[in-house]
Scaffold this motif. Structure first.
Motif, mmCIF file in Angstrom:
data_model
loop_
_atom_site.group_PDB
_atom_site.id
_atom_site.type_symbol
_atom_site.label_atom_id
_atom_site.label_comp_id
_atom_site.label_asym_id
_atom_site.label_seq_id
_atom_site.Cartn_x
_atom_site.Cartn_y
_atom_site.Cartn_z
ATOM 1 N N UNK A 1 4.153 -15.571 9.937
ATOM 2 C CA UNK A 1 2.879 -14.884 9.713
ATOM 3 C C UNK A 1 2.968 -13.489 10.309
ATOM 4 N N UNK A 2 2.572 -12.484 9.522
ATOM 5 C CA UNK A 2 2.630 -11.098 9.963
ATOM 6 C C UNK A 2 1.313 -10.393 9.631
ATOM 7 N N UNK A 3 1.035 -9.311 10.384
ATOM 8 C CA UNK A 3 0.036 -8.339 9.952
ATOM 9 C C UNK A 3 0.624 -6.953 10.143
ATOM 10 N N UNK A 4 0.201 -6.011 9.313
ATOM 11 C CA UNK A 4 0.777 -4.669 9.318
ATOM 12 C C UNK A 4 -0.335 -3.635 9.258
ATOM 13 N N UNK A 5 -0.128 -2.522 9.963
ATOM 14 C CA UNK A 5 -1.110 -1.444 9.988
ATOM 15 C C UNK A 5 -1.065 -0.573 8.751
ATOM 16 N N UNK A 6 -1.774 0.533 8.788
ATOM 17 C CA UNK A 6 -1.984 1.416 7.642
ATOM 18 C C UNK A 6 -0.655 1.904 7.058
ATOM 19 N N UNK A 7 -0.429 1.610 5.784
ATOM 20 C CA UNK A 7 0.796 2.027 5.093
ATOM 21 C C UNK A 7 0.598 3.385 4.439
ATOM 22 N N UNK B 1 -0.366 2.953 13.870
ATOM 23 C CA UNK B 1 0.387 3.805 14.794
ATOM 24 C C UNK B 1 0.887 5.075 14.110
ATOM 25 N N UNK B 2 0.136 5.531 13.113
ATOM 26 C CA UNK B 2 0.338 6.865 12.560
ATOM 27 C C UNK B 2 1.590 7.069 11.751
ATOM 28 N N UNK B 3 1.934 6.098 10.921
ATOM 29 C CA UNK B 3 3.115 6.248 10.068
ATOM 30 C C UNK B 3 3.085 7.563 9.303
ATOM 31 N N UNK B 4 1.933 7.879 8.714
ATOM 32 C CA UNK B 4 1.823 9.056 7.862
ATOM 33 C C UNK B 4 1.996 10.358 8.640
ATOM 34 N N UNK B 5 1.697 10.301 9.944
ATOM 35 C CA UNK B 5 1.754 11.507 10.782
ATOM 36 C C UNK B 5 3.086 11.654 11.512
ATOM 37 N N UNK B 6 4.061 10.832 11.161
ATOM 38 C CA UNK B 6 5.350 10.889 11.829
ATOM 39 C C UNK B 6 5.467 9.911 12.979
ATOM 40 N N UNK B 7 4.537 8.969 13.064
ATOM 41 C CA UNK B 7 4.607 7.906 14.061
ATOM 42 C C UNK B 7 5.389 6.719 13.528
ATOM 43 N N UNK B 8 4.917 5.532 13.826
ATOM 44 C CA UNK B 8 5.598 4.305 13.410
ATOM 45 C C UNK B 8 4.746 3.527 12.420
ATOM 46 N N UNK B 9 5.415 2.770 11.570
ATOM 47 C CA UNK B 9 4.755 1.711 10.827
ATOM 48 C C UNK B 9 4.950 0.443 11.639
ATOM 49 N N UNK B 10 3.843 -0.214 11.965
ATOM 50 C CA UNK B 10 3.881 -1.332 12.911
ATOM 51 C C UNK B 10 3.505 -2.646 12.241
ATOM 52 N N UNK B 11 4.290 -3.668 12.541
ATOM 53 C CA UNK B 11 4.053 -5.021 12.043
ATOM 54 C C UNK B 11 4.100 -5.975 13.225
ATOM 55 N N UNK B 12 3.214 -6.957 13.220
ATOM 56 C CA UNK B 12 3.203 -7.967 14.267
ATOM 57 C C UNK B 12 3.560 -9.319 13.670
#
Length: 284
Positions: free
Chosen positions: A3-9, A247-258
């Protein structure tokens, strides 16, 4: 089965695909909750929508503010800004299928594991007076209208900052707008649940008299873990009652998944550093 959840893509499909490969995600075995803002600002929004749509029930999405913006823009109800990258969906040959799939996604989801533990998922936040049952019921109200024949009229009247506080006596467009704003735009509010839509700063820079929604004393959902995105300046938070995943993927941060284990407190964070697609400023 994992089971996973992911932030803003936000249209960053290359990073999305790479993260799925990193965890060896299987549509026949695993389940992924996508916490809203699948589209916009990144270059491949259509690919993100197709990937989730084709995965069926193994990828379960929520609507974020950018997803609703796309639906409104597709109806000619909302002008696009210079930052928007929605044309990639609006000009796609499978546009109608993508938009129809998106329109049928909810504003909140509830996952209950084999141990009976709940995980509530929203894009932005939950008002302090809303119980878990309220979140389920209020989502159903909006979902029924959004999936109905009158959905364009709903989208036309969806925008605005008022009413800025919840009352069970709200009716019609005011009621629906308040629900949508809380689920898709909320960051700070007062102890009484008055919503602020001006500040997008980090939690330790709260405007005077306001508190991050998740730290309001006596919040009715405090006993249920909540996973959410939307607030990139907040950064990742992982505490027993909370998972902040934008975690700000679009801004040069990370794409985060739990990755969540058999119990809700069994968690593993998986992150991918992303190239900067937009310059920060006026984030939403």
């Amino acid at each position: 089965m994992a089971l996973y959840c992911i932030g803003d893509i936000q249209g960053c499909d290359d990073a999305f695909e790479q993260l799925l490969q990193t965890v060896d995600f299987s549509v026949s075995r695993d389940t992924l909750y996508v916490l809203g803002d699948l589209v916009n600002r990144g270059p491949k929004s259509a690919e993100v929508l197709r990937r989730c749509m084709q995965a069926g029930d193994s990828m379960r999405a929520l609507l974020g503010n950018h997803d609703l913006h796309l639906l409104a823009a597709a109806q000619g109800l909302r002008r696009q800004s210079k930052r928007d990258t929605l044309a990639q969906v609006l000009d796609a040959p499978d546009r109608d299928a993508l938009l129809s799939w998106l329109r049928h996604q909810p504003l909140s989801r509830l996952h209950t594991n084999a141990s009976g533990e709940n995980l509530l998922m929203v894009h932005a936040g939950v008002l302090p007076q809303w119980s878990l049952q309220d979140c389920i019921a209020l989502n159903a109200e909006v979902q029924a209208v959004l999936q109905g024949a009158d959905f364009a009229r709903f989208l036309q009247n969806m925008y605005g900052n008022l009413p800025d506080r919840w009352s069970a006596n709200l009716q019609g467009d005011d009621r629906l707008r308040c629900i949508v704003n809380a689920f898709t735009r909320l960051r700070f509010c007062s102890a009484e649940g008055v919503m602020d839509f001006e500040s997008s700063e980090s939690a330790d820079q709260a405007p005077e008299g306001l508190t991050p929604w998740f730290d309001i004393p006596g919040r009715a959902t405090a006993d249920t873990p909540v996973a959410f995105g939307h607030w990139s300046t907040l950064g990742h938070i992982n505490r027993p009652d909370l998972m902040a995943m934008d975690t700000g993927c679009i801004w040069g941060g990370c794409l985060s998944m739990m990755r969540i284990g058999e119990r809700m407190n069994e968690r593993e964070l998986i992150q991918l550093q992303c190239p900067q697609m937009q310059v920060p400023g006026g984030k939403g």
